[in-house]
Design a protein around this motif. Structure first.
Motif, PDB file in Angstrom:
ATOM      1  N   PHE A 284      -8.993  -6.303  -0.262  1.00 48.08           N
ATOM      2  CA  PHE A 284      -8.720  -4.900  -0.575  1.00 48.08           C
ATOM      3  C   PHE A 284      -9.628  -4.409  -1.691  1.00 48.08           C
TER       4      PHE A 284
ATOM      5  N   ARG B 175     -10.256  -0.561  -4.189  1.00 50.82           N
ATOM      6  CA  ARG B 175      -9.635   0.706  -4.569  1.00 50.82           C
ATOM      7  C   ARG B 175     -10.124   1.823  -3.645  1.00 50.82           C
TER       8      ARG B 175
ATOM      9  N   ARG C 241      -3.587 -10.517  -9.232  1.00 54.11           N
ATOM     10  CA  ARG C 241      -4.724  -9.946  -8.510  1.00 54.11           C
ATOM     11  C   ARG C 241      -4.526  -8.451  -8.267  1.00 54.11           C
ATOM     12  N   LEU C 242      -3.309  -8.074  -7.910  1.00 60.62           N
ATOM     13  CA  LEU C 242      -3.023  -6.649  -7.704  1.00 60.62           C
ATOM     14  C   LEU C 242      -3.180  -5.864  -9.002  1.00 60.62           C
TER      15      LEU C 242
ATOM     16  N   ARG D  70      -5.838  -2.886  -9.635  1.00 60.01           N
ATOM     17  CA  ARG D  70      -5.332  -1.577 -10.064  1.00 60.01           C
ATOM     18  C   ARG D  70      -5.980  -1.122 -11.364  1.00 60.01           C
TER      19      ARG D  70
ATOM     20  N   LEU E 211      -5.511 -10.917  -0.600  1.00 60.91           N
ATOM     21  CA  LEU E 211      -4.053 -11.019  -0.569  1.00 60.91           C
ATOM     22  C   LEU E 211      -3.572 -11.426   0.824  1.00 60.91           C
TER      23      LEU E 211
ATOM     24  N   GLN F  18       2.325  -9.215   0.211  1.00 60.92           N
ATOM     25  CA  GLN F  18       1.594  -8.483  -0.829  1.00 60.92           C
ATOM     26  C   GLN F  18       0.510  -7.572  -0.248  1.00 60.92           C
ATOM     27  N   SER F  19      -0.003  -7.900   0.961  1.00 59.86           N
ATOM     28  CA  SER F  19      -0.992  -7.018   1.585  1.00 59.86           C
ATOM     29  C   SER F  19      -0.379  -5.652   1.884  1.00 59.86           C
TER      30      SER F  19
ATOM     31  N   ALA G  40      -0.077  -3.752  -1.240  1.00 56.24           N
ATOM     32  CA  ALA G  40      -1.376  -3.205  -1.633  1.00 56.24           C
ATOM     33  C   ALA G  40      -1.659  -1.892  -0.910  1.00 56.24           C
ATOM     34  N   GLU G  41      -1.330  -1.831   0.365  1.00 56.91           N
ATOM     35  CA  GLU G  41      -1.536  -0.601   1.123  1.00 56.91           C
ATOM     36  C   GLU G  41      -0.706   0.534   0.537  1.00 56.91           C
TER      37      GLU G  41
ATOM     38  N   PHE H  52      -4.576   0.956  -1.927  1.00 57.86           N
ATOM     39  CA  PHE H  52      -5.798   0.173  -1.778  1.00 57.86           C
ATOM     40  C   PHE H  52      -6.233   0.131  -0.320  1.00 57.86           C
TER      41      PHE H  52
ATOM     42  N   GLU I  44      -8.336  -1.711   2.935  1.00 61.34           N
ATOM     43  CA  GLU I  44      -8.759  -2.983   3.526  1.00 61.34           C
ATOM     44  C   GLU I  44     -10.210  -2.904   3.993  1.00 61.34           C
TER      45      GLU I  44
END
Length: 296
Positions: free
Chosen positions: A99, A101, A153-154, A158, A167, A171-172, A175-176, A180, A182
């Motif tokens: 991921f 930003r 990591r997140l 961030r 990830l 957690q993926s 992240a979305e 974030f 992909e």
């Protein structure tokens, strides 16, 4: 070490290892003839990773079986003599995802050349990521930066401390929901390592119970939904700052229990090919011998 059919089994509380916990809690190991003690570290006591790099699980902690990244299993068994590889697989339909930003200039995998990517060192991500990224760039252009657990990591992504992060679900999906984007996904390859007390009969019994649990989850995934979401719930208690502006109801609604697979016996030829790749990149000693890495 294993005594008779008593097995100390190390558990990684990640989404791809759910069948192992289900087999233990529902008595499938016991019904297969194994007295399994599940060894698991508490999430709140883990800052970097669950499997320690500085000590042997089989010798220092008395573990008989433990799951670990396929490439790290090669390095660990050779350098530490920490058992031998007995099985391998992807374990679940849960790919690693890179991921970035939303405002990142990275639009595709090739743009990651020379860009630091956050991983957890000496775990599945480091070597799996290297191989995946090398499909899109020269090996010397792969830059990995250690940032520990998924929450770290997140946070680093961030806060702009790193340009990209790797990830796994759940957690993926988190992240979305954090906005974030992909840019690459690739399979997660695992191995299982056994100590001296593990013979073919014990391994067959372990696989049979694991298979039973995986098939049950695949047949009734919603029954196991709360178990699947357990790690995300633990993350929210360890790193509440990541979840302050997140609609957790929406995150949970977006998550689906994956389809699980059963590990397969270790493939000596395949692992030898991975060993040679590691030697070429000086990730393991040139003298590393596959016969001391893979169980007979």
């Amino acid at each position: 070490m294993a005594t008779g059919d008593r097995v100390r089994l190390f558990h990684l509380p990640f989404s791809f290892m759910l069948p192992q916990r289900v087999a233990h809690e529902r008595g499938y190991f016991e019904e297969a003839g194994l007295a399994v003690e599940l060894i698991e570290r508490d999430r709140e006591s883990v800052d970097v990773k669950y499997i320690p790099s500085e000590s042997s699980l089989t010798e220092d902690h008395g573990i008989d079986l433990y799951p670990i990244c396929k490439w790290e299993s090669i390095k660990r068994t050779w350098e530490m003599g920490d058992g031998r590889i007995v099985a391998k697989g992807t374990f679940a339909d849960l790919p690693y995802t890179v991921f970035v930003r939303p405002d990142s200039d990275v639009t595709g995998p090739k743009d990651l050349a020379g860009v630091p990517v956050a991983v957890n060192r000496r775990t599945g991500q480091e070597y799996t990521a290297m191989r995946a990224l090398e499909e899109h760039m020269a090996p010397e252009d792969v830059i990995l930066k250690g940032f520990g657990m998924p929450t770290e990591r997140l946070r680093a992504l961030r806060d702009g401390e790193v340009e990209a992060a790797i990830l796994l679900d759940p957690q993926s999906t988190l992240a979305e929901h954090m906005g974030f984007r992909e840019v690459l996904s690739f399979d997660n390859h695992m191995g299982i390592v056994g100590g001296e007390g593990i013979d073919s009969e014990v391994l067959d019994a372990f696989m049979a119970a694991y298979d039973r649990a995986a098939m049950e989850i695949n047949a009734n995934p919603e029954v196991f939904r709360e178990d699947y979401l357990d790690m995300l719930e633990k993350d929210s208690r360890v790193a509440p700052g990541l979840f302050e502006d997140i609609d957790m109801g929406a995150v949970r609604a977006d998550l689906s229990v994956p389809r699980y697979e059963v590990p397969e016996p270790a493939d000596r030829a395949e692992l030898d090919e991975h060993l040679e790749w590691m030697k070429e990149r000086e990730l393991v000693e040139e003298s590393a011998d596959i016969d001391r890495i893979v169980a007979n």
